[in-house]
Design an enzyme around this catalytic site. Structure first.
Site, PDB file in Angstrom:
ATOM      1  N   GLU A   1       0.822  -1.210   0.000  1.00  0.00           N
ATOM      2  CA  GLU A   1       0.000   0.000   0.000  1.00  0.00           C
ATOM      3  C   GLU A   1       0.859   1.263   0.000  1.00  0.00           C
ATOM      4  O   GLU A   1       1.900   1.314   0.656  1.00  0.00           O
ATOM      5  CB  GLU A   1      -0.884   0.047   1.249  1.00  0.00           C
ATOM      6  CG  GLU A   1      -2.349   0.087   0.961  1.00  0.00           C
ATOM      7  CD  GLU A   1      -2.905  -1.266   0.590  1.00  0.00           C
ATOM      8  OE1 GLU A   1      -3.816  -1.307  -0.251  1.00  0.00           O
ATOM      9  OE2 GLU A   1      -2.448  -2.272   1.138  1.00  0.00           O
ATOM     10  N   THR A   2       0.396   2.252  -0.750  1.00  0.00           N
ATOM     11  CA  THR A   2       0.944   3.604  -0.660  1.00  0.00           C
ATOM     12  C   THR A   2      -0.210   4.527  -0.265  1.00  0.00           C
ATOM     13  O   THR A   2      -1.271   4.499  -0.893  1.00  0.00           O
ATOM     14  CB  THR A   2       1.547   4.062  -1.998  1.00  0.00           C
ATOM     15  OG1 THR A   2       2.654   3.203  -2.327  1.00  0.00           O
ATOM     16  CG2 THR A   2       2.058   5.492  -1.915  1.00  0.00           C
TER      17      THR A   2
END
Length: 251
Positions: free
Chosen positions: A46-47
């Site tokens: 995830e970003t």
């Protein structure tokens, strides 16, 4: 435009462990396609992108921000560990002066609180419903082969399938399970399932005494074969195991 990016290991106090997420602080609006390009290049599960909601907002003083999460493949409606990472960047790096931060997200408003030297998240609770085995049999077989399955539930809000293995299995069985993204993707192409949770009831004895349940989480449909610690999966797991165990607090 320069965008500061932080890599944060959530759920640990040691580097190179826990669950890593990238966090971007957006001073200004970002072109829509750049969110995905950055997340793909960061190549973490995830970003997170934190954005200001009003022109006068400040990462040090404001208490409410917008938050979005992207996997290397697409945007997701909820991510717990990247929310924790985002709060850590605001509290510890930006020295945000508030004790509670509110994030406006696709899953509604999420709160992160500083409690002593910890950060506590409030996440949604998602209910699960009994799932007809025949509809997901191929996917379950791709995941666990001929292992005994005790319960199968589906969470329509999150498109997660929860598969509970038999209580007769030890934690090591779940830990040692080998999985294949390709097999998952071949077995489920309908779009109904976007995440697979394998879970097992905790063991009251032995060296792992005290744990209420164990789980592993797979989301190759989002470009993430396995996510080590997943807030969105626990938003499903906690409602299921709370009902099964008759408990509100679980380890």
């Amino acid at each position: 435009m320069q965008i500061p990016i932080f890599t944060v290991d959530a759920f640990t106090n040691r580097p190179f462990s826990g669950n890593p997420a990238a966090v971007c602080l957006l001073e200004n609006d970002l072109d829509e396609d750049l969110h995905q390009k950055i997340a793909t290049e960061m190549n973490l599960s995830e970003t997170a992108f934190i954005r200001k909601l009003c022109p006068g907002d400040d990462f040090t003083k404001s208490s409410c921000f917008g938050l979005r999460w992207f996997t290397p493949a697409n945007e997701v409606p909820l991510c717990g560990h990247a929310t924790l990472a985002a709060a850590a960047v605001l509290f510890h790096v930006q020295k945000n002066t508030n004790s509670v931060l509110t994030f406006v997200t696709l899953s509604g408003e999420l709160k992160a609180r500083q409690v002593e030297d910890h950060i506590v998240l409030d996440l949604p609770l998602y209910l699960t419903y009994p799932q007809v085995l025949q509809e997901v049999e191929e996917l379950i077989k791709a995941a666990v082969g001929d292992m005994i399955v005790q319960d199968v539930r589906y969470s329509p809000d999150t498109k997660k399938l929860l598969v509970r293995l038999s209580d007769s299995y030890e934690r090591s069985v779940l830990e040692e399970l080998q999985v294949s993204a390709q097999r998952f993707l071949l077995a489920e192409k309908t779009g109904k399932v976007k995440g697979l949770i394998l879970t097992l009831k905790g063991n009251s004895g032995g060296k792992h005494k005290g744990h209420d349940f164990y789980s592993r989480y797979f989301a190759p449909w989002y470009g993430v074969l396995e996510d080590p610690v997943t807030g969105s999966a626990h938003a499903v797991l906690s409602s299921y195991w709370s009902e099964q165990l008759g408990k509100k607090e679980m380890l």
